[in-house]
Design a protein around this motif. Sequence first.
Motif, short mmCIF file in Angstrom:
data_model
loop_
_atom_site.label_atom_id
_atom_site.label_comp_id
_atom_site.label_asym_id
_atom_site.label_seq_id
_atom_site.Cartn_x
_atom_site.Cartn_y
_atom_site.Cartn_z
N ASN A 79 0.81 -1.22 0.00
CA ASN A 79 0.00 0.00 0.00
C ASN A 79 0.84 1.27 0.00
N GLY A 80 2.14 1.12 -0.27
CA GLY A 80 3.01 2.28 -0.41
C GLY A 80 3.35 2.97 0.90
N GLN A 81 3.06 2.33 2.04
CA GLN A 81 3.35 2.93 3.35
C GLN A 81 4.73 2.47 3.82
N MET A 82 5.75 2.99 3.14
CA MET A 82 7.10 2.49 3.36
C MET A 82 7.68 2.92 4.71
N GLU A 83 7.27 4.06 5.23
CA GLU A 83 7.77 4.48 6.54
C GLU A 83 7.26 3.53 7.62
N GLU A 84 5.98 3.18 7.54
CA GLU A 84 5.41 2.23 8.51
C GLU A 84 6.05 0.84 8.34
N ALA A 85 6.30 0.47 7.08
CA ALA A 85 6.91 -0.83 6.81
C ALA A 85 8.31 -0.91 7.43
N LYS A 86 9.09 0.16 7.25
CA LYS A 86 10.46 0.16 7.77
C LYS A 86 10.47 0.18 9.30
N GLU A 87 9.55 0.94 9.87
CA GLU A 87 9.46 0.99 11.34
C GLU A 87 9.13 -0.38 11.91
N LEU A 88 8.19 -1.08 11.27
CA LEU A 88 7.81 -2.41 11.75
C LEU A 88 8.93 -3.41 11.48
N PHE A 89 9.56 -3.29 10.33
CA PHE A 89 10.68 -4.19 9.98
C PHE A 89 11.78 -4.11 11.02
N ASP A 90 12.08 -2.88 11.46
CA ASP A 90 13.15 -2.69 12.46
C ASP A 90 12.79 -3.31 13.81
N SER A 91 11.49 -3.63 14.01
CA SER A 91 11.06 -4.22 15.28
C SER A 91 11.03 -5.75 15.25
N ILE A 92 11.24 -6.35 14.07
CA ILE A 92 11.19 -7.81 13.98
C ILE A 92 12.32 -8.40 14.83
N PRO A 93 11.99 -9.30 15.76
CA PRO A 93 13.04 -9.85 16.64
C PRO A 93 14.15 -10.57 15.88
N ALA A 94 13.78 -11.36 14.89
CA ALA A 94 14.79 -12.12 14.13
C ALA A 94 14.36 -12.15 12.66
N PRO A 95 14.64 -11.08 11.90
CA PRO A 95 14.23 -11.06 10.48
C PRO A 95 14.94 -12.16 9.69
N ASN A 96 14.21 -12.77 8.78
CA ASN A 96 14.82 -13.80 7.94
C ASN A 96 15.01 -13.26 6.53
N ASN A 97 15.41 -14.13 5.62
CA ASN A 97 15.69 -13.72 4.25
C ASN A 97 14.46 -13.10 3.60
N ILE A 98 13.28 -13.68 3.90
CA ILE A 98 12.04 -13.16 3.31
C ILE A 98 11.76 -11.75 3.82
N SER A 99 12.07 -11.49 5.09
CA SER A 99 11.86 -10.15 5.67
C SER A 99 12.66 -9.11 4.89
N TRP A 100 13.94 -9.41 4.68
CA TRP A 100 14.81 -8.47 3.96
C TRP A 100 14.32 -8.29 2.52
N ASN A 101 13.99 -9.40 1.86
CA ASN A 101 13.54 -9.32 0.47
C ASN A 101 12.23 -8.54 0.34
N THR A 102 11.38 -8.64 1.37
CA THR A 102 10.12 -7.89 1.35
C THR A 102 10.40 -6.39 1.34
N MET A 103 11.34 -5.95 2.16
CA MET A 103 11.68 -4.53 2.21
C MET A 103 12.35 -4.08 0.91
N VAL A 104 13.26 -4.89 0.39
CA VAL A 104 13.92 -4.55 -0.87
C VAL A 104 12.88 -4.43 -1.98
N GLY A 105 11.99 -5.43 -2.07
CA GLY A 105 10.96 -5.41 -3.10
C GLY A 105 9.98 -4.26 -2.92
N GLY A 106 9.67 -3.93 -1.67
CA GLY A 106 8.76 -2.82 -1.40
C GLY A 106 9.30 -1.49 -1.90
N TYR A 107 10.57 -1.23 -1.57
CA TYR A 107 11.19 0.02 -2.05
C TYR A 107 11.29 0.04 -3.57
N LEU A 108 11.55 -1.13 -4.16
CA LEU A 108 11.64 -1.21 -5.62
C LEU A 108 10.29 -0.89 -6.26
#
Length: 732
Positions: free
Chosen positions: A397-426
């Motif tokens: 939904n294009g809410q990248m600030e909220e996405a990044k804030e929540l991403f930074d709170s993930i206790p143990a991000p995995n490969n999919i977490s990182w790829n989700t953020m990369v793909g979102g910004y793309l």
Amino acid sequence: MRSAIKFKTLFGTLASKNLRTYLQTCGSLLKTLTENRRIAVGMALHGHLIKIGLSSERFIAIRLLIMYLDSRKSDEVSEIVKGFDGFDSTVHNCLINASIQWGNLNEARRLFDEMRERNEVSWTALISGLMRCGRVDESMWYFERNPFHNVVSWTAGISGLVQNGLNVEALKLFLKMLGSGVRPNDATFTSVVRACAGYGEIGWGMSVLGLIVKTGYEHNLSVSNSLITLCLKMGEKALARRVFDQMEKRDVVSWTAILDMYVGAGDLREARRIFDEMPERNEVSWSAMIARYSQSGHPEKALKLFLQMIQSGFIPNRSCLASILSTLATLEALRVGMNIHAHVVKIGFEKDVFISSSLIDLYCKCGETKDGRTAFDSIPEKNVVSWNSMVAGYCLNGQMEEAKELFDSIPAPNNISWNTMVGGYLENKQFDKVFEVFNEMLLCGETPNISTFSSVLSGCASIASFEKGKNLHGKAIKHGVQYDVFVGTALADMYAKSGDIESSKSVFDRMPEKNEISWTVMIQGLAENGFAAESLFLFEEMKRTSTVAPNELMLSSVLFACSHTGLIDEGLRYFNSMEAVYGTKPKGRHYTCVVDMLSRSGRLVEAEELLKSMPFQPESNAWAALLSGCNRHKNEEIAERTAKKLSELAEKNSSGYVMLSNIYASAGKWTDVMEIRRLMRDRGLKKSGGCSWVEVRNEVHCFYSEEASHCQLAAIYDMLQLLRVEMLAIEE
């Protein structure tokens, strides 16, 4: 109901029947009440038996003990136990079984150890109970000392090992059993076949199958069901079907196993035929079909089948609810999804992490991120799937600030977490952030995968970041993924969009596998970099040497190439054969290419007639291409009509004004340019902000029109002012 009627008529039987028959009737009724969980009726019957002085009869007392143990009425159990004049093996076994079911293994062992005489049931109960609780070593210690080494005790040991995943040990114990001369029964074979399936050894499976046939158990329902599972685990689908077809009797497990076979193979037609033939269905069979329809791109069929399931009186399980919510997310059916959400809350599944993740996906795909966040926050124990679902929802939904804030709170991000953020910004065209997150990912020690490289390389292609792309190419080689079809395609696209067509061709030629996107990227890259003849040659080579069918984008590139090489008749031949030969109806972009092609060559009348004959509204770009051709070939009559048409389109779409202004500017008609800009101001229209970027020391700096957020903005303007002063000094 039947138990209640039987209980009401029981009191009248004492006068008409002897005591022994009456006690047997009471015992039978207590057993039925226990099985049906009718504890209240059972307690009433107990009161009646106390009143008439029969509750202390041993047969009745044991039935009462079993009933109270099964319903965990500890006070009543204590009262019953006190009434026994010493424990016999039956009472001990009842108490041992109950202790095991309640998880009190130490009490079970104590009761077992104090028994003066233990029978086969005692030993088997303790061995099985310890196995169920994962205490394998203890269980085997008792197994070795068990004096009753008959088929029941051997089977208890074998099945217990299988339950604990010790399939090899179970098979070894089975061999010892055969060596001892004990003949296996259907329960033994069922456990052994499961062990073979878990072990994954086809040789063992075939040997056991031969023994099953030799001993005459091949038609046993439980054994046959296990054999189907074994065959499927071994990949022997034809043999599994043969076992199924030869079964004299089948139950819902048999049908569901064979249904799963076709569902897993993706053969939806045969799976549905089996499903429709099933005389009895359970939640698993319904869920299997619904999930497969959902996963195979048939969401409407999945929803229809789900509604049939509900109408048939079945209660969907967690798996089924998660599948149907995913289906509704695909359909963006918010209202139906909300109804199912209410049902989920009603049955108490709203805190289930997998169902909640599906709810998050549903709400976010329907644009309701607030409701998605509410579902996310309601999960008491979040796993990485739920975190990723919410981050992906914000990105969608294009809410990248909220996405990044929540991403930074993930206790143990995995490969999919990182790829989700990369793909979102793309997807949201924030290319500087794509590289920023990618660098964070590397610094955190997370290994990029194929998806990561494809996304970041797409970011490089979008901003033509040649150096960064080359650097990523090196990393792809280091990780051994440079020949993957997705990474290779992204590399070819990046080099082509950076203008290095030779490197693009080199990557493309080395790819061992090419898909539709790979060919499209290369054909398009050649055409857009001025290698139109090579682009057409590659298109013909693809048709000759591969099974890939030309797609819309590929044909657009072919028409573009024809336009820029002057191959007008060749381009018209491709265009006119699109639907008949390639099965693709021409879209707006294709008509625009042909109009541009005809306009460039001076065939303006044909271009205008094509625009008028289109089955849908032409793009603004098509009229602009015609107007450009009119300016080039000095045809003022057609130019005037085309300019008027563009003005009409501009009133409906502000981008048309910008386009018309640019065309007038390129033709040197500055008075018309000023008039267009005046109209835009009067109507409150504004050109969308542009974006440019520059790469300095391997870092991309983005600049947006009328935006002043760059951290070095002051220094940049100071330098621009200095350059301006120096240029003015040079002119003087």
